[in-house]
Design a protein around this motif. Sequence first.
Motif, PDB file in Angstrom:
ATOM      1  N   GLU A 184      59.773  54.356  23.882  1.00  0.00           N
ATOM      2  CA  GLU A 184      61.249  54.745  24.064  1.00  0.00           C
ATOM      3  C   GLU A 184      62.348  53.879  24.263  1.00  0.00           C
ATOM      4  OE1 GLU A 184      61.487  58.253  26.326  1.00  0.00           O
ATOM      5  OE2 GLU A 184      60.173  59.430  25.203  1.00  0.00           O
ATOM      6  N   PHE A 185      62.059  52.991  25.311  1.00  0.00           N
ATOM      7  CA  PHE A 185      63.093  51.851  25.713  1.00  0.00           C
ATOM      8  C   PHE A 185      63.128  50.439  25.071  1.00  0.00           C
ATOM      9  CE2 PHE A 185      64.694  49.104  29.434  1.00  0.00           C
ATOM     10  CZ  PHE A 185      66.081  49.649  29.517  1.00  0.00           C
ATOM     11  N   LYS A 186      61.901  50.199  24.332  1.00  0.00           N
ATOM     12  CA  LYS A 186      61.758  48.993  23.537  1.00  0.00           C
ATOM     13  C   LYS A 186      62.246  47.746  24.351  1.00  0.00           C
ATOM     14  CE  LYS A 186      62.245  51.437  19.188  1.00  0.00           C
ATOM     15  NZ  LYS A 186      60.692  51.545  19.122  1.00  0.00           N
ATOM     16  N   PRO A 187      61.310  47.334  25.445  1.00  0.00           N
ATOM     17  CA  PRO A 187      61.779  46.151  26.263  1.00  0.00           C
ATOM     18  C   PRO A 187      61.350  45.166  25.578  1.00  0.00           C
ATOM     19  CG  PRO A 187      59.762  47.411  27.139  1.00  0.00           C
ATOM     20  CD  PRO A 187      60.099  48.003  25.854  1.00  0.00           C
ATOM     21  N   LEU A 188      62.155  43.938  25.887  1.00  0.00           N
ATOM     22  CA  LEU A 188      61.565  42.376  25.673  1.00  0.00           C
ATOM     23  C   LEU A 188      60.304  42.339  26.365  1.00  0.00           C
ATOM     24  CD1 LEU A 188      61.898  39.622  24.318  1.00  0.00           C
ATOM     25  CD2 LEU A 188      63.428  39.228  26.467  1.00  0.00           C
ATOM     26  N   VAL A 189      60.318  42.700  27.886  1.00  0.00           N
ATOM     27  CA  VAL A 189      59.290  42.164  28.533  1.00  0.00           C
ATOM     28  C   VAL A 189      58.810  43.501  29.302  1.00  0.00           C
ATOM     29  CG1 VAL A 189      58.649  40.826  30.368  1.00  0.00           C
ATOM     30  CG2 VAL A 189      60.550  40.392  29.140  1.00  0.00           C
ATOM     31  N   LEU A 190      57.282  43.841  29.212  1.00  0.00           N
ATOM     32  CA  LEU A 190      56.572  44.645  30.079  1.00  0.00           C
ATOM     33  C   LEU A 190      55.947  43.917  31.176  1.00  0.00           C
ATOM     34  CD1 LEU A 190      55.294  47.494  30.745  1.00  0.00           C
ATOM     35  CD2 LEU A 190      53.518  46.903  29.190  1.00  0.00           C
ATOM     36  N   ILE A 191      56.406  44.162  32.405  1.00  0.00           N
ATOM     37  CA  ILE A 191      55.750  43.556  33.563  1.00  0.00           C
ATOM     38  C   ILE A 191      54.700  44.500  34.147  1.00  0.00           C
ATOM     39  CG2 ILE A 191      56.397  42.758  35.881  1.00  0.00           C
ATOM     40  CD1 ILE A 191      59.368  42.925  34.923  1.00  0.00           C
ATOM     41  N   ALA A 192      53.684  44.020  34.489  1.00  0.00           N
ATOM     42  CA  ALA A 192      52.341  44.466  34.825  1.00  0.00           C
ATOM     43  C   ALA A 192      52.081  43.813  36.363  1.00  0.00           C
ATOM     44  CB  ALA A 192      51.244  44.766  34.074  1.00  0.00           C
ATOM     45  N   GLY A 193      51.451  44.469  37.247  1.00  0.00           N
ATOM     46  CA  GLY A 193      51.065  43.826  38.548  1.00  0.00           C
ATOM     47  C   GLY A 193      51.730  44.707  39.864  1.00  0.00           C
ATOM     48  N   TYR A 194      51.448  44.196  40.811  1.00  0.00           N
ATOM     49  CA  TYR A 194      51.883  45.236  41.958  1.00  0.00           C
ATOM     50  C   TYR A 194      51.995  44.405  43.207  1.00  0.00           C
ATOM     51  CZ  TYR A 194      46.700  45.345  42.368  1.00  0.00           C
ATOM     52  OH  TYR A 194      45.387  44.943  42.321  1.00  0.00           O
ATOM     53  N   SER A 195      52.699  44.977  44.234  1.00  0.00           N
ATOM     54  CA  SER A 195      52.558  44.786  45.445  1.00  0.00           C
ATOM     55  C   SER A 195      51.905  45.604  46.744  1.00  0.00           C
ATOM     56  CB  SER A 195      54.130  44.261  46.168  1.00  0.00           C
ATOM     57  OG  SER A 195      54.297  43.975  47.517  1.00  0.00           O
ATOM     58  N   ALA A 196      52.065  46.735  46.376  1.00  0.00           N
ATOM     59  CA  ALA A 196      51.358  47.864  46.966  1.00  0.00           C
ATOM     60  C   ALA A 196      50.662  48.807  46.587  1.00  0.00           C
ATOM     61  CB  ALA A 196      52.187  48.470  48.065  1.00  0.00           C
ATOM     62  N   TYR A 197      49.927  48.669  45.195  1.00  0.00           N
ATOM     63  CA  TYR A 197      49.372  49.854  44.541  1.00  0.00           C
ATOM     64  C   TYR A 197      47.802  49.334  45.012  1.00  0.00           C
ATOM     65  CZ  TYR A 197      47.450  52.194  40.410  1.00  0.00           C
ATOM     66  OH  TYR A 197      46.577  53.055  39.644  1.00  0.00           O
ATOM     67  N   PRO A 198      46.988  50.419  45.661  1.00  0.00           N
ATOM     68  CA  PRO A 198      45.753  49.856  45.956  1.00  0.00           C
ATOM     69  C   PRO A 198      44.517  50.256  44.986  1.00  0.00           C
ATOM     70  CG  PRO A 198      46.278  52.299  46.720  1.00  0.00           C
ATOM     71  CD  PRO A 198      47.446  51.585  45.837  1.00  0.00           C
ATOM     72  N   ARG A 199      44.857  50.063  43.655  1.00  0.00           N
ATOM     73  CA  ARG A 199      43.823  50.172  42.647  1.00  0.00           C
ATOM     74  C   ARG A 199      44.029  49.019  41.708  1.00  0.00           C
ATOM     75  NH1 ARG A 199      40.113  53.975  44.077  1.00  0.00           N
ATOM     76  NH2 ARG A 199      41.118  55.667  45.370  1.00  0.00           N
ATOM     77  N   ARG A 200      42.912  48.877  40.662  1.00  0.00           N
ATOM     78  CA  ARG A 200      43.033  47.902  39.799  1.00  0.00           C
ATOM     79  C   ARG A 200      43.676  48.440  38.382  1.00  0.00           C
ATOM     80  NH1 ARG A 200      36.869  45.367  40.032  1.00  0.00           N
ATOM     81  NH2 ARG A 200      36.614  45.724  42.250  1.00  0.00           N
ATOM     82  N   ILE A 201      44.147  47.322  37.629  1.00  0.00           N
ATOM     83  CA  ILE A 201      44.871  47.847  36.515  1.00  0.00           C
ATOM     84  C   ILE A 201      44.085  47.108  35.401  1.00  0.00           C
ATOM     85  CG2 ILE A 201      46.894  47.053  34.915  1.00  0.00           C
ATOM     86  CD1 ILE A 201      48.620  47.024  37.582  1.00  0.00           C
ATOM     87  N   ASN A 202      44.116  47.934  34.138  1.00  0.00           N
ATOM     88  CA  ASN A 202      43.529  47.641  32.800  1.00  0.00           C
ATOM     89  C   ASN A 202      44.628  46.821  32.189  1.00  0.00           C
ATOM     90  OD1 ASN A 202      42.620  47.559  29.992  1.00  0.00           O
ATOM     91  ND2 ASN A 202      41.189  49.464  30.604  1.00  0.00           N
ATOM     92  N   PHE A 203      44.396  45.517  32.089  1.00  0.00           N
ATOM     93  CA  PHE A 203      45.432  44.622  31.604  1.00  0.00           C
ATOM     94  C   PHE A 203      45.174  44.570  30.086  1.00  0.00           C
ATOM     95  CE2 PHE A 203      45.193  42.864  35.886  1.00  0.00           C
ATOM     96  CZ  PHE A 203      46.399  43.308  36.203  1.00  0.00           C
ATOM     97  N   ALA A 204      43.906  44.906  29.402  1.00  0.00           N
ATOM     98  CA  ALA A 204      44.013  45.117  28.086  1.00  0.00           C
ATOM     99  C   ALA A 204      44.597  46.323  27.460  1.00  0.00           C
ATOM    100  CB  ALA A 204      42.277  45.406  27.475  1.00  0.00           C
ATOM    101  N   LYS A 205      44.648  47.404  28.244  1.00  0.00           N
ATOM    102  CA  LYS A 205      45.515  48.415  27.630  1.00  0.00           C
ATOM    103  C   LYS A 205      47.156  48.307  27.663  1.00  0.00           C
ATOM    104  CE  LYS A 205      42.600  52.489  28.930  1.00  0.00           C
ATOM    105  NZ  LYS A 205      42.468  53.727  29.774  1.00  0.00           N
ATOM    106  N   MET A 206      47.392  47.553  29.053  1.00  0.00           N
ATOM    107  CA  MET A 206      48.719  46.957  28.951  1.00  0.00           C
ATOM    108  C   MET A 206      49.265  46.097  28.003  1.00  0.00           C
ATOM    109  SD  MET A 206      49.752  48.642  31.703  1.00  0.00           S
ATOM    110  CE  MET A 206      51.320  48.236  32.488  1.00  0.00           C
ATOM    111  N   ALA A 207      48.457  45.343  27.621  1.00  0.00           N
ATOM    112  CA  ALA A 207      48.606  44.281  26.713  1.00  0.00           C
ATOM    113  C   ALA A 207      48.815  45.043  25.211  1.00  0.00           C
ATOM    114  CB  ALA A 207      47.596  43.070  26.434  1.00  0.00           C
TER     115      ALA A 207
END
Length: 462
Positions: free
Chosen positions: A190-213
């Motif tokens: 909906e927002f159509k950004p130039l950049v999607l930022i993933a990563g965290y400072s205080a999220y105690p779980r892992r991220i699926n970066f393939a999905k984020m990509a």
Amino acid sequence: MIESVEPRIAGAIRSELADQRDSLKLIASENYASPAVLLTMGNWLSDKYAEGTIGHRFYAGCQNVDTVESVAAEHARELFGAEYAYVQPHSGIDANLVAFWSILANRVETPALAEHGVKSVYDLSEDDWEVLRKKFGEQRAVGMSLDAGGHLTHGFRPNISGKMFHQRSYGTDPETELLDYDEVARVVREFKPLVLIAGYSAYPRRINFAKMAEIAHENGAVLMVDMAHFAGLVAGKVFTGDEDPVPHADIVTTTTHKSLRGPRGGMVLATEEFAADVDRGCPMVLGGPLGHVMAAKAVALAEARRPEFRTYAQHIADNAHALADGFLKRGAKLVTGGTDNHLVLLDTTAYGLTGRQAESALLDSGIVTNRNSVPNDPNGAWYTSGVRLGTPALTSRGLGIDDFDRVAELIVGVLSQTEATPTRSGAPGKAKYSIAPGVAEATHKAAEELLGNHPLYPGLEL
């Protein structure tokens, strides 16, 4: 030597070593660098100016800095499997600024210059430059919200990242407090950004970066991953496959301290597409690179390429599980109900305390933590409703699973015997607190006993 010049500084250095030796250091963004890394920072490379890049400096006599930067970048590429590495950033925010402006240069400036038939912004007319500046200012970014575990530099309004871009945030599922990839996709679509930022400072779980990509690239966005907190788990192969950001992201930023256990500093990893733009970090964003710190980065990265670092990284994750289990079996409330990385986020409202009160009571008891927001935090970002705890530092000291269960026991013991002190009007206070008599002293003694089996920098006396 320091004592003879400024004894107050010598005293502060001694006190810091004593404090770190005697306290349970559980701040997730802190660690203990090796003596080799620390000593590498104290050398005459500090005295050399070296703006520019390897082989293309604005000062003469930079051949030794070239060697240092080349070695550090080589270790970074090999360690993380990156196509390109840039080791000049002085900090994590510097690394993120380099990444942001590299994306803007690659996706906004370069096409604009081609459109005008010129090679440099210096060749643009004043009117054309105004058009380009407007394009720069109209770009959009999406990042994780602060209370869900994101970082200030991921678009938080008071930070420069929130002023550079039109910004939207994604949070976590209200019920599970876990990242909802469908919701991330909806926001990006909906927002159509130039950049999607993933990563965290205080999220105690892992991220699926393939999905984020997939989400980013399907919507024409660049995927930028800030792995400052968990870089050591990537380097140590605890995070692999879809959980390793480097094969999936266009640009990855990190600090070199935290779980990577190096000197305080930053670094950018990138695909070849963005390499030339990232290489303009100085003078685009940065000042003169710190040769002595780049040398320390090279030493730390070399250490991280050794087999024993993988063992260390796995122990970080194992100890975090033990810490979380220790809390849960004692009735504590954890954000997301546990952890599968290096940190635990403890909800302090179950004890009737704000994060600030809990942080202070624990510090009085010889346990160093930091307050942190929880999802939909009613107390805001200053007082907060949580405490963030990390295992990298104490794992460096050799503490194991049983030790971290004991740490959880000590923390629950302090918080369960701490009360919020009302304000003068009788309203609940957010900062003042009182600990039951003798609890802080007994806990501090227990912490010292626990650490006595794991000395910090043994043999070093100041």
